[in-house]
Design a protein around this motif. Structure first.
Motif, PDB file in Angstrom:
ATOM      1  N   ASP A   7      -8.835 -21.089 -41.218  1.00  0.00           N
ATOM      2  CA  ASP A   7      -8.106 -20.745 -40.216  1.00  0.00           C
ATOM      3  C   ASP A   7      -7.151 -19.564 -40.261  1.00  0.00           C
ATOM      4  O   ASP A   7      -7.004 -18.596 -39.564  1.00  0.00           O
ATOM      5  N   GLN A   8      -6.507 -19.235 -41.386  1.00  0.00           N
ATOM      6  CA  GLN A   8      -5.656 -18.068 -41.550  1.00  0.00           C
ATOM      7  C   GLN A   8      -6.758 -17.003 -41.887  1.00  0.00           C
ATOM      8  O   GLN A   8      -6.325 -15.619 -41.632  1.00  0.00           O
ATOM      9  N   VAL A   9      -7.912 -17.253 -42.522  1.00  0.00           N
ATOM     10  CA  VAL A   9      -8.961 -16.186 -42.690  1.00  0.00           C
ATOM     11  C   VAL A   9      -9.273 -15.576 -41.444  1.00  0.00           C
ATOM     12  O   VAL A   9      -9.470 -14.439 -41.324  1.00  0.00           O
ATOM     13  N   ARG A  10      -9.670 -16.547 -40.426  1.00  0.00           N
ATOM     14  CA  ARG A  10     -10.149 -16.028 -39.429  1.00  0.00           C
ATOM     15  C   ARG A  10      -8.990 -15.305 -38.528  1.00  0.00           C
ATOM     16  O   ARG A  10      -9.420 -14.145 -37.989  1.00  0.00           O
ATOM     17  N   ALA A  11      -7.805 -15.744 -38.601  1.00  0.00           N
ATOM     18  CA  ALA A  11      -6.812 -15.061 -37.990  1.00  0.00           C
ATOM     19  C   ALA A  11      -6.594 -13.778 -38.463  1.00  0.00           C
ATOM     20  O   ALA A  11      -6.384 -12.492 -37.750  1.00  0.00           O
ATOM     21  N   ALA A  12      -6.654 -13.372 -39.996  1.00  0.00           N
ATOM     22  CA  ALA A  12      -6.517 -12.102 -40.439  1.00  0.00           C
ATOM     23  C   ALA A  12      -7.937 -11.371 -40.007  1.00  0.00           C
ATOM     24  O   ALA A  12      -7.409  -9.994 -39.664  1.00  0.00           O
ATOM     25  N   ALA A  13      -9.054 -11.827 -39.664  1.00  0.00           N
ATOM     26  CA  ALA A  13     -10.011 -11.026 -39.296  1.00  0.00           C
ATOM     27  C   ALA A  13      -9.730 -10.077 -38.047  1.00  0.00           C
ATOM     28  O   ALA A  13     -10.220  -9.139 -37.892  1.00  0.00           O
ATOM     29  N   ARG A  14      -9.076 -10.759 -37.101  1.00  0.00           N
ATOM     30  CA  ARG A  14      -8.826 -10.252 -36.004  1.00  0.00           C
ATOM     31  C   ARG A  14      -7.746  -9.051 -36.134  1.00  0.00           C
ATOM     32  O   ARG A  14      -7.549  -8.041 -35.577  1.00  0.00           O
ATOM     33  N   ARG A  15      -6.806  -9.144 -37.032  1.00  0.00           N
ATOM     34  CA  ARG A  15      -5.643  -8.358 -37.335  1.00  0.00           C
ATOM     35  C   ARG A  15      -6.167  -7.058 -38.132  1.00  0.00           C
ATOM     36  O   ARG A  15      -5.819  -5.943 -38.094  1.00  0.00           O
ATOM     37  N   VAL A  16      -7.323  -7.193 -38.956  1.00  0.00           N
ATOM     38  CA  VAL A  16      -7.748  -6.187 -39.833  1.00  0.00           C
ATOM     39  C   VAL A  16      -8.850  -5.419 -39.249  1.00  0.00           C
ATOM     40  O   VAL A  16      -9.112  -4.259 -39.889  1.00  0.00           O
ATOM     41  N   ALA A  17      -9.236  -5.935 -38.127  1.00  0.00           N
ATOM     42  CA  ALA A  17     -10.322  -5.083 -37.218  1.00  0.00           C
ATOM     43  C   ALA A  17     -10.126  -3.713 -37.134  1.00  0.00           C
ATOM     44  O   ALA A  17     -11.090  -3.149 -37.247  1.00  0.00           O
ATOM     45  N   PRO A  18      -8.870  -3.412 -36.848  1.00  0.00           N
ATOM     46  CA  PRO A  18      -8.712  -1.975 -36.279  1.00  0.00           C
ATOM     47  C   PRO A  18      -8.817  -0.884 -37.532  1.00  0.00           C
ATOM     48  O   PRO A  18      -8.936   0.304 -37.041  1.00  0.00           O
ATOM     49  N   LEU A  19      -8.347  -1.445 -38.645  1.00  0.00           N
ATOM     50  CA  LEU A  19      -8.445  -0.582 -40.082  1.00  0.00           C
ATOM     51  C   LEU A  19      -9.458  -0.578 -40.872  1.00  0.00           C
ATOM     52  O   LEU A  19     -10.100   0.174 -41.632  1.00  0.00           O
ATOM     53  N   ALA A  20     -10.218  -1.797 -41.027  1.00  0.00           N
ATOM     54  CA  ALA A  20     -11.317  -2.440 -42.062  1.00  0.00           C
ATOM     55  C   ALA A  20     -12.578  -2.127 -41.230  1.00  0.00           C
ATOM     56  O   ALA A  20     -13.027  -2.628 -40.231  1.00  0.00           O
ATOM     57  N   VAL A  21     -13.536  -1.571 -41.911  1.00  0.00           N
ATOM     58  CA  VAL A  21     -14.971  -1.526 -41.355  1.00  0.00           C
ATOM     59  C   VAL A  21     -15.629  -2.904 -41.786  1.00  0.00           C
ATOM     60  O   VAL A  21     -15.277  -3.538 -42.875  1.00  0.00           O
ATOM     61  N   ARG A  22     -16.258  -3.141 -40.730  1.00  0.00           N
ATOM     62  CA  ARG A  22     -17.065  -4.352 -40.936  1.00  0.00           C
ATOM     63  C   ARG A  22     -18.270  -4.026 -41.754  1.00  0.00           C
ATOM     64  O   ARG A  22     -19.294  -3.508 -41.329  1.00  0.00           O
ATOM     65  N   THR A  23     -18.285  -4.216 -43.149  1.00  0.00           N
ATOM     66  CA  THR A  23     -19.394  -3.489 -43.962  1.00  0.00           C
ATOM     67  C   THR A  23     -20.757  -4.350 -43.882  1.00  0.00           C
ATOM     68  O   THR A  23     -20.606  -5.811 -43.547  1.00  0.00           O
ATOM     69  N   PRO A  24     -21.910  -3.723 -44.017  1.00  0.00           N
ATOM     70  CA  PRO A  24     -23.008  -4.581 -43.555  1.00  0.00           C
ATOM     71  C   PRO A  24     -23.553  -5.487 -45.103  1.00  0.00           C
ATOM     72  O   PRO A  24     -22.987  -5.174 -46.024  1.00  0.00           O
ATOM     73  N   LEU A  25     -24.499  -6.056 -44.916  1.00  0.00           N
ATOM     74  CA  LEU A  25     -25.193  -6.740 -46.291  1.00  0.00           C
ATOM     75  C   LEU A  25     -26.563  -5.937 -46.384  1.00  0.00           C
ATOM     76  O   LEU A  25     -27.461  -5.661 -45.337  1.00  0.00           O
ATOM     77  N   LEU A  26     -26.718  -5.180 -47.580  1.00  0.00           N
ATOM     78  CA  LEU A  26     -27.862  -4.493 -47.787  1.00  0.00           C
ATOM     79  C   LEU A  26     -28.671  -5.125 -48.840  1.00  0.00           C
ATOM     80  O   LEU A  26     -28.638  -5.440 -49.888  1.00  0.00           O
ATOM     81  N   PRO A  27     -29.990  -5.199 -48.455  1.00  0.00           N
ATOM     82  CA  PRO A  27     -31.068  -5.782 -49.144  1.00  0.00           C
ATOM     83  C   PRO A  27     -31.542  -4.666 -50.328  1.00  0.00           C
ATOM     84  O   PRO A  27     -31.258  -3.711 -50.154  1.00  0.00           O
ATOM     85  N   CYS A  28     -32.105  -5.522 -51.400  1.00  0.00           N
ATOM     86  CA  CYS A  28     -32.228  -4.736 -52.570  1.00  0.00           C
ATOM     87  C   CYS A  28     -33.842  -4.584 -52.753  1.00  0.00           C
ATOM     88  O   CYS A  28     -34.348  -5.467 -53.643  1.00  0.00           O
ATOM     89  N   PRO A  29     -34.686  -4.062 -52.283  1.00  0.00           N
ATOM     90  CA  PRO A  29     -36.152  -4.365 -52.387  1.00  0.00           C
ATOM     91  C   PRO A  29     -36.443  -3.476 -53.799  1.00  0.00           C
ATOM     92  O   PRO A  29     -37.505  -4.151 -54.215  1.00  0.00           O
ATOM     93  N   TRP A  30     -35.701  -3.206 -54.166  1.00  0.00           N
ATOM     94  CA  TRP A  30     -35.948  -2.489 -55.775  1.00  0.00           C
ATOM     95  C   TRP A  30     -35.700  -3.702 -56.928  1.00  0.00           C
ATOM     96  O   TRP A  30     -36.006  -3.539 -57.938  1.00  0.00           O
ATOM     97  N   TYR A  31     -35.161  -4.713 -56.526  1.00  0.00           N
ATOM     98  CA  TYR A  31     -34.726  -5.872 -57.311  1.00  0.00           C
ATOM     99  C   TYR A  31     -35.875  -7.083 -57.122  1.00  0.00           C
ATOM    100  O   TYR A  31     -36.027  -7.350 -56.028  1.00  0.00           O
ATOM    101  N   GLU A  32     -36.322  -7.709 -58.156  1.00  0.00           N
ATOM    102  CA  GLU A  32     -37.526  -8.586 -58.167  1.00  0.00           C
ATOM    103  C   GLU A  32     -37.068  -9.921 -57.528  1.00  0.00           C
ATOM    104  O   GLU A  32     -37.661 -10.389 -56.910  1.00  0.00           O
ATOM    105  N   GLY A  33     -35.737 -10.318 -57.465  1.00  0.00           N
ATOM    106  CA  GLY A  33     -35.057 -11.411 -56.931  1.00  0.00           C
ATOM    107  C   GLY A  33     -34.652 -11.236 -55.481  1.00  0.00           C
ATOM    108  O   GLY A  33     -34.931 -10.126 -55.072  1.00  0.00           O
ATOM    109  N   ASP A  34     -33.921 -12.102 -54.706  1.00  0.00           N
ATOM    110  CA  ASP A  34     -33.466 -12.018 -53.533  1.00  0.00           C
ATOM    111  C   ASP A  34     -32.169 -11.488 -53.593  1.00  0.00           C
ATOM    112  O   ASP A  34     -31.129 -12.603 -53.674  1.00  0.00           O
TER     113      ASP A  34
END
Length: 311
Positions: A7-34
């Motif tokens: 719950d503290q982490v969820r509350a933090a998400a609302r506070r940091v949204a104006p300054l922190a970028v919501r970074t994506p998850l990037l796939p790695c097709p160059w790597y043999e695994g997932d």
């Protein structure tokens, strides 16, 4: 010792949204695994630290803000706090260890921070003295629940974008990022393994967790690693979180760190500082657990000369 909650982490998400970028998850097709990358190097300050700094600053009242804020940092937390403080009109002082990377120190100054240099072993005590002398509020780089909750928003985003990953790999220095990420991921995806990664030359957290008690390495030992962002040890607070919530620790060599930096630049088109490349170094070493894996690239504030030498 009381641990932070989801719950503290969820509350933090609302506070940091104006300054922190919501970074994506990037796939790695160059790597043999997932393999997926969480590129916190794309934050406006080049590292995940903006999350914890923004959350801690947002929770200060007007009286605390009036006195300004002080911290101690080798670079990334100092940049993050200076950036957040400038956005809020709050004065900021950063105590940096002697020998801190100039690219990081210059960035802190560029965000308006006053810089004070100290011996690595004295930086915390100097910061505490400055805060007391000037009536400023100390926001440590990791040893505070508000900072941990902010860093935990990385874990919230990982699970939102990739439900039930098998493994999440997180760099460990002071343990703030791993504490927050482990809290969020284990709460939302209980069967996911959250594993920390350190350099062999600064493996105090790995030794501490193996022994079941906090063990501190002297700066003379940890400064041997190229990964300057993880040369600081755990606190009692972060040790308690990792001891309870982390599934294990891995260590990597200096050569593996350098190789991972090169791979990230050439194959993923990401600039990673040595500390930011730790999780990927663990994957490429073959020692990480198998399965659908998320590697957190924690920062990209690397000295250009070092990057040139690595490549």
């Amino acid at each position: 010792m009381e641990l932070i909650t989801i719950d503290q982490v969820r509350a933090a998400a609302r506070r940091v949204a104006p300054l922190a970028v919501r970074t994506p998850l990037l796939p790695c097709p160059w790597y043999e695994g997932d393999l997926w990358l969480k590129p916190e190097s794309l934050q406006p300050v080049g590292a995940f630290k903006i999350r914890g700094a923004a959350n801690a600053l947002a929770l200060l009242d007007d009286a605390a803000r009036a006195g300004g804020v002080v911290t101690h940092s080798s670079g990334n937390h100092g940049q993050a706090l200076a950036y957040a403080a400038r956005a809020e009109g709050v004065a900021c002082t950063v105590v940096v260890p002697e020998g801190a990377p100039e690219v990081k120190v210059a960035a802190m100054r560029g965000f308006g921070a006053r810089i004070v240099s100290a011996a690595p072993e004295d930086r915390q005590s100097v910061a505490e003295a400055l805060a007391a002398e000037h009536g400023a509020h100390l926001i440590p780089p990791f040893d505070h629940p508000d900072v941990l909750a902010g860093q935990g928003t990385v874990g919230l985003e990982i699970v939102a974008d990739l439900p039930e990953p098998d493994v999440v790999l997180v760099p460990v220095g002071g343990g703030g990022l791993a504490s927050g990420v482990a809290t969020a991921v284990r709460s939302l995806s209980p069967f996911t393994k959250v594993v920390g990664v350190q350099p062999e030359l600064a493996a105090d957290a790995a030794e501490s967790l193996g022994a079941g008690r906090l063990i501190t390495w002297e700066p003379e030992r940890t400064r041997r690693t190229i990964a300057d962002g993880v040369r600081v040890g755990l606190s009692e607070l972060t040790f308690a979180h990792l001891h309870k919530r982390l599934d294990g620790m891995l260590t990597v060599t200096e050569e593996e760190i350098r190789a991972a930096m090169g791979t990230l630049l050439r194959r993923a088109r990401l600039v990673a500082e040595p500390s930011g490349a730790l999780a990927v170094a663990a994957v490429l070493s073959g020692r990480a657990p198998q399965g659908r894996t998320v590697a957190v690239v924690s920062g990209g504030n690397v000295d250009p000369e070092l990057l040139r030498a690595v490549l």
